[in-house]
Design a protein around this motif. Structure first.
Motif, PDB file in Angstrom:
ATOM      1  N   LYS A   1       0.860  -1.190   0.000  1.00  0.00           N
ATOM      2  CA  LYS A   1       0.000   0.000   0.000  1.00  0.00           C
ATOM      3  C   LYS A   1       0.897   1.241   0.000  1.00  0.00           C
ATOM      4  O   LYS A   1       2.025   1.210   0.472  1.00  0.00           O
ATOM      5  CB  LYS A   1      -0.871   0.023   1.251  1.00  0.00           C
ATOM      6  CG  LYS A   1      -1.671  -1.236   1.483  1.00  0.00           C
ATOM      7  CD  LYS A   1      -3.032  -1.123   0.881  1.00  0.00           C
ATOM      8  CE  LYS A   1      -3.938  -2.287   1.196  1.00  0.00           C
ATOM      9  NZ  LYS A   1      -3.538  -3.560   0.723  1.00  0.00           N
ATOM     10  N   ALA A   2       0.373   2.333  -0.491  1.00  0.00           N
ATOM     11  CA  ALA A   2       1.156   3.567  -0.555  1.00  0.00           C
ATOM     12  C   ALA A   2       1.680   3.960   0.826  1.00  0.00           C
ATOM     13  O   ALA A   2       2.822   4.386   0.970  1.00  0.00           O
ATOM     14  CB  ALA A   2       0.322   4.692  -1.163  1.00  0.00           C
ATOM     15  N   ARG A   3       0.878   3.780   1.866  1.00  0.00           N
ATOM     16  CA  ARG A   3       1.301   4.160   3.227  1.00  0.00           C
ATOM     17  C   ARG A   3       2.464   3.311   3.734  1.00  0.00           C
ATOM     18  O   ARG A   3       3.183   3.736   4.642  1.00  0.00           O
ATOM     19  CB  ARG A   3       0.129   4.109   4.188  1.00  0.00           C
ATOM     20  CG  ARG A   3      -0.891   5.200   3.879  1.00  0.00           C
ATOM     21  CD  ARG A   3      -1.858   5.456   4.995  1.00  0.00           C
ATOM     22  NE  ARG A   3      -1.352   6.152   6.142  1.00  0.00           N
ATOM     23  CZ  ARG A   3      -1.122   7.453   6.235  1.00  0.00           C
ATOM     24  NH1 ARG A   3      -1.295   8.219   5.189  1.00  0.00           N
ATOM     25  NH2 ARG A   3      -0.721   8.000   7.350  1.00  0.00           N
ATOM     26  N   ASP A   4       2.661   2.134   3.171  1.00  0.00           N
ATOM     27  CA  ASP A   4       3.802   1.304   3.567  1.00  0.00           C
ATOM     28  C   ASP A   4       5.123   2.004   3.262  1.00  0.00           C
ATOM     29  O   ASP A   4       6.146   1.721   3.887  1.00  0.00           O
ATOM     30  CB  ASP A   4       3.783  -0.052   2.840  1.00  0.00           C
ATOM     31  CG  ASP A   4       2.627  -0.935   3.270  1.00  0.00           C
ATOM     32  OD1 ASP A   4       2.169  -0.814   4.427  1.00  0.00           O
ATOM     33  OD2 ASP A   4       2.177  -1.749   2.441  1.00  0.00           O
TER      34      ASP A   4
ATOM     35  N   CYS B   1       4.979   0.073  -7.100  1.00  0.00           N
ATOM     36  CA  CYS B   1       3.748   0.047  -6.313  1.00  0.00           C
ATOM     37  C   CYS B   1       2.546   0.068  -7.233  1.00  0.00           C
ATOM     38  O   CYS B   1       2.553   0.748  -8.251  1.00  0.00           O
ATOM     39  CB  CYS B   1       3.720   1.261  -5.392  1.00  0.00           C
ATOM     40  SG  CYS B   1       2.316   1.339  -4.277  1.00  0.00           S
TER      41      CYS B   1
ATOM     42  N   ALA C   1       2.606   7.160  -3.781  1.00  0.00           N
ATOM     43  CA  ALA C   1       3.581   6.321  -3.081  1.00  0.00           C
ATOM     44  C   ALA C   1       4.868   7.098  -2.820  1.00  0.00           C
ATOM     45  O   ALA C   1       5.446   7.021  -1.734  1.00  0.00           O
ATOM     46  CB  ALA C   1       3.860   5.054  -3.893  1.00  0.00           C
TER      47      ALA C   1
ATOM     48  N   GLU D   1       7.609  11.525   2.911  1.00  0.00           N
ATOM     49  CA  GLU D   1       7.119  11.873   4.252  1.00  0.00           C
ATOM     50  C   GLU D   1       7.824  11.024   5.302  1.00  0.00           C
ATOM     51  O   GLU D   1       8.273  11.537   6.332  1.00  0.00           O
ATOM     52  CB  GLU D   1       5.605  11.660   4.331  1.00  0.00           C
ATOM     53  CG  GLU D   1       5.013  12.051   5.664  1.00  0.00           C
ATOM     54  CD  GLU D   1       3.505  11.899   5.697  1.00  0.00           C
ATOM     55  OE1 GLU D   1       2.925  12.175   6.769  1.00  0.00           O
ATOM     56  OE2 GLU D   1       2.888  11.503   4.692  1.00  0.00           O
ATOM     57  N   GLY D   2       7.946   9.732   5.046  1.00  0.00           N
ATOM     58  CA  GLY D   2       8.646   8.856   5.986  1.00  0.00           C
ATOM     59  C   GLY D   2      10.098   9.232   6.155  1.00  0.00           C
ATOM     60  O   GLY D   2      10.654   9.175   7.254  1.00  0.00           O
TER      61      GLY D   2
ATOM     62  N   GLU E   1      -0.189   1.342  -6.402  1.00  0.00           N
ATOM     63  CA  GLU E   1      -0.809   2.637  -6.163  1.00  0.00           C
ATOM     64  C   GLU E   1      -0.231   3.645  -7.161  1.00  0.00           C
ATOM     65  O   GLU E   1       0.787   3.389  -7.788  1.00  0.00           O
ATOM     66  CB  GLU E   1      -0.512   3.114  -4.736  1.00  0.00           C
ATOM     67  CG  GLU E   1      -0.924   2.161  -3.647  1.00  0.00           C
ATOM     68  CD  GLU E   1      -2.418   2.163  -3.379  1.00  0.00           C
ATOM     69  OE1 GLU E   1      -3.096   3.112  -3.792  1.00  0.00           O
ATOM     70  OE2 GLU E   1      -2.892   1.203  -2.765  1.00  0.00           O
TER      71      GLU E   1
ATOM     72  N   GLU F   1       5.908   4.959   3.948  1.00  0.00           N
ATOM     73  CA  GLU F   1       6.350   5.817   5.055  1.00  0.00           C
ATOM     74  C   GLU F   1       7.370   5.071   5.916  1.00  0.00           C
ATOM     75  O   GLU F   1       8.405   5.628   6.281  1.00  0.00           O
ATOM     76  CB  GLU F   1       5.160   6.276   5.886  1.00  0.00           C
ATOM     77  CG  GLU F   1       4.302   7.280   5.161  1.00  0.00           C
ATOM     78  CD  GLU F   1       3.065   7.683   5.937  1.00  0.00           C
ATOM     79  OE1 GLU F   1       3.017   7.477   7.174  1.00  0.00           O
ATOM     80  OE2 GLU F   1       2.137   8.208   5.297  1.00  0.00           O
TER      81      GLU F   1
ATOM     82  N   HIS G   1       4.465   9.451   0.107  1.00  0.00           N
ATOM     83  CA  HIS G   1       4.534   8.746   1.392  1.00  0.00           C
ATOM     84  C   HIS G   1       5.976   8.369   1.726  1.00  0.00           C
ATOM     85  O   HIS G   1       6.382   8.442   2.893  1.00  0.00           O
ATOM     86  CB  HIS G   1       3.652   7.496   1.377  1.00  0.00           C
ATOM     87  CG  HIS G   1       2.198   7.803   1.527  1.00  0.00           C
ATOM     88  ND1 HIS G   1       1.615   8.151   2.727  1.00  0.00           N
ATOM     89  CD2 HIS G   1       1.197   7.846   0.608  1.00  0.00           C
ATOM     90  CE1 HIS G   1       0.331   8.376   2.552  1.00  0.00           C
ATOM     91  NE2 HIS G   1       0.044   8.198   1.272  1.00  0.00           N
TER      92      HIS G   1
END
Length: 133
Positions: free
Chosen positions: A83-86, A115, A122, A128-129, A117, A88, A125
């Motif tokens: 997932k895109a949030r992964d 990804c 992605a 951001e991480g 997504e 981060e 994210h």
């Protein structure tokens, strides 16, 4: 640290970040970089037993014929589960590793294969991480 997102390795950077899926399958940009480095990435994957598990990192130091100090291969796990949030968590791990190796600049080679997504989502994210670490 200066981070840029590129389609291919360009200019001078301390590190280039590429991606691999579970089983160590290299994404498109990683395959091209492996060819440019004379197979250094695939040799390191085999030598280190790198599986491409989500969030796992492999550092290839001083790749021959390349003007960079490190290639970092980030594991994505199973692409269908990603997932895109992964990204981060992956980004946070990348920053820790890059700081440990005293990298001042890094290029992220982000493929469509990385990804399912939207690539921009992605990548956002991932950034951001990296920034939140």
């Amino acid at each position: 640290m200066k981070i840029s997102f590129e389609k291919k390795a360009a200019g001078k950077s301390d590190a280039v970040i590429v991606f691999a899926a579970e089983g160590g399958k290299l994404a498109g940009a990683a395959q091209k970089l492996d060819e440019k480095s004379g197979g250094a990435i695939k040799r390191a994957i085999k030598a280190e037993g790198f599986t491409g598990g989500k969030g796992r990192l492999l550092i290839v130091s001083g790749p021959a014929g390349m003007p960079l100090a490190h290639i970092v291969v980030a594991g994505l796990g199973k692409p269908k589960d990603l997932k895109a949030r992964d990204f981060e968590g992956i980004g946070s791990s990348l920053t820790t590793e890059l700081n440990k190796h005293k990298a001042v600049s890094a290029q992220v080679l982000f493929d469509d294969e990385a990804c399912r997504e939207a690539k921009g989502v992605a990548a956002a994210h991932l950034a951001e991480g990296m920034l939140l670490n």
